[in-house]
Design a protein around this motif. Structure first.
Motif, mmCIF file in Angstrom:
data_model
loop_
_atom_site.group_PDB
_atom_site.id
_atom_site.type_symbol
_atom_site.label_atom_id
_atom_site.label_comp_id
_atom_site.label_asym_id
_atom_site.label_seq_id
_atom_site.Cartn_x
_atom_site.Cartn_y
_atom_site.Cartn_z
ATOM 1 N N ILE A 5 0.928 -1.516 0.039
ATOM 2 C CA ILE A 5 -0.033 0.089 0.138
ATOM 3 C C ILE A 5 0.766 1.336 -0.041
ATOM 4 N N HIS A 6 2.218 1.117 0.255
ATOM 5 C CA HIS A 6 3.111 2.290 0.407
ATOM 6 C C HIS A 6 3.738 2.461 -1.083
ATOM 7 N N PRO A 7 3.840 3.770 -1.447
ATOM 8 C CA PRO A 7 4.503 4.208 -2.524
ATOM 9 C C PRO A 7 5.959 3.777 -2.461
ATOM 10 N N GLU A 8 6.690 3.585 -3.729
ATOM 11 C CA GLU A 8 8.012 3.271 -3.756
ATOM 12 C C GLU A 8 8.962 4.389 -3.318
ATOM 13 N N TYR A 9 9.915 4.160 -2.446
ATOM 14 C CA TYR A 9 10.590 5.291 -1.919
ATOM 15 C C TYR A 9 12.069 5.032 -2.560
ATOM 16 N N ARG A 10 12.457 5.919 -3.566
ATOM 17 C CA ARG A 10 13.780 5.478 -4.325
ATOM 18 C C ARG A 10 14.336 6.783 -4.758
ATOM 19 N N PRO A 11 15.787 6.551 -5.176
ATOM 20 C CA PRO A 11 16.556 7.887 -5.636
ATOM 21 C C PRO A 11 15.791 8.392 -6.770
ATOM 22 N N VAL A 12 15.660 9.918 -6.835
ATOM 23 C CA VAL A 12 15.125 10.439 -7.873
ATOM 24 C C VAL A 12 15.992 11.610 -7.968
ATOM 25 N N VAL A 13 16.109 12.027 -9.494
ATOM 26 C CA VAL A 13 17.044 13.576 -9.935
ATOM 27 C C VAL A 13 16.230 14.270 -9.797
ATOM 28 N N PHE A 14 16.333 15.494 -9.197
ATOM 29 C CA PHE A 14 15.735 16.796 -9.564
ATOM 30 C C PHE A 14 16.637 17.669 -10.088
ATOM 31 N N ARG A 15 16.244 17.958 -11.252
ATOM 32 C CA ARG A 15 17.035 19.189 -12.136
ATOM 33 C C ARG A 15 16.300 20.570 -12.107
ATOM 34 N N ASP A 16 17.509 21.553 -11.747
ATOM 35 C CA ASP A 16 17.156 22.732 -11.545
ATOM 36 C C ASP A 16 17.347 23.502 -13.186
ATOM 37 N N SER A 17 16.264 23.592 -13.833
ATOM 38 C CA SER A 17 16.360 24.051 -15.104
ATOM 39 C C SER A 17 17.100 25.270 -15.432
ATOM 40 N N GLN A 40 23.889 4.888 -14.154
ATOM 41 C CA GLN A 40 22.595 4.420 -13.783
ATOM 42 C C GLN A 40 21.403 5.140 -14.108
ATOM 43 N N GLU A 41 20.387 4.721 -14.435
ATOM 44 C CA GLU A 41 18.903 5.512 -14.790
ATOM 45 C C GLU A 41 18.179 5.782 -13.763
ATOM 46 N N TYR A 42 17.685 7.054 -13.553
ATOM 47 C CA TYR A 42 17.014 7.475 -12.468
ATOM 48 C C TYR A 42 15.653 8.064 -13.011
ATOM 49 N N PRO A 43 14.566 8.372 -12.351
ATOM 50 C CA PRO A 43 13.599 9.159 -12.771
ATOM 51 C C PRO A 43 13.894 10.537 -12.630
ATOM 52 N N LEU A 44 13.396 11.462 -13.600
ATOM 53 C CA LEU A 44 13.922 12.774 -13.580
ATOM 54 C C LEU A 44 12.566 13.888 -13.272
ATOM 55 N N VAL A 45 12.744 14.698 -12.208
ATOM 56 C CA VAL A 45 11.732 15.779 -12.025
ATOM 57 C C VAL A 45 12.522 17.126 -12.401
ATOM 58 N N ASN A 46 11.768 18.043 -13.313
ATOM 59 C CA ASN A 46 12.419 19.347 -13.749
ATOM 60 C C ASN A 46 11.910 20.306 -12.840
ATOM 61 N N LEU A 47 12.754 21.125 -12.320
ATOM 62 C CA LEU A 47 12.107 22.108 -11.580
ATOM 63 C C LEU A 47 12.431 23.718 -12.136
ATOM 64 N N ASP A 48 11.414 24.565 -11.943
ATOM 65 C CA ASP A 48 11.966 25.860 -12.328
ATOM 66 C C ASP A 48 13.085 26.503 -11.744
ATOM 67 N N THR A 49 13.094 26.399 -10.240
ATOM 68 C CA THR A 49 14.002 27.084 -9.244
ATOM 69 C C THR A 49 14.264 26.141 -8.098
ATOM 70 N N SER A 50 15.253 26.112 -7.645
ATOM 71 C CA SER A 50 15.539 25.433 -6.428
ATOM 72 C C SER A 50 16.262 26.221 -5.371
ATOM 73 N N SER A 51 16.842 25.867 -4.287
ATOM 74 C CA SER A 51 17.641 26.468 -3.208
ATOM 75 C C SER A 51 18.944 27.104 -3.887
ATOM 76 N N ALA A 52 19.291 26.330 -5.005
ATOM 77 C CA ALA A 52 20.831 26.646 -5.520
ATOM 78 C C ALA A 52 20.526 27.873 -6.446
#
Length: 81
Positions: A5-17, A40-52
């Motif tokens: 019932i729990h979602p998969e907790y895995r490494p994900v790449v967040f890219r600051d566009s 290694q292949e990771y899921p990718l999430v694109n962000l407009d802005t991040s703390s960087a």
């Protein structure tokens, strides 16, 4: 805990566009995009802005001339004696 019932907790790449920087963080976010880093292949999430890249965190905020604005306001709306 119940199984399945729990979602998969895995490494994900967040890219600051805005600056092109990548962050690898464990997450349950679902995405269809993928990226290969270090072989290694990771899921990718694109962000407009991040703390960087956000001006609040980088210290590169624009300074607004509030003194001039306040002075103009006081001059315009000052009571006439």
């Amino acid at each position: 805990m119940k199984e399945g019932i729990h979602p998969e907790y895995r490494p994900v790449v967040f890219r600051d566009s805005s600056i092109g920087q990548n962050f690898i963080i464990r997450s349950t976010v679902k995405t269809k995009d993928k990226i290969t880093l270090d072989g290694q292949e990771y899921p990718l999430v694109n962000l407009d802005t991040s703390s960087a890249s956000h001006p609040h965190y980088t210290g590169k905020q624009k300074v607004v001339d509030t003194g001039g604005r306040v002075g103009k306001f006081n001059a315009r709306y000052a009571r006439k004696s």
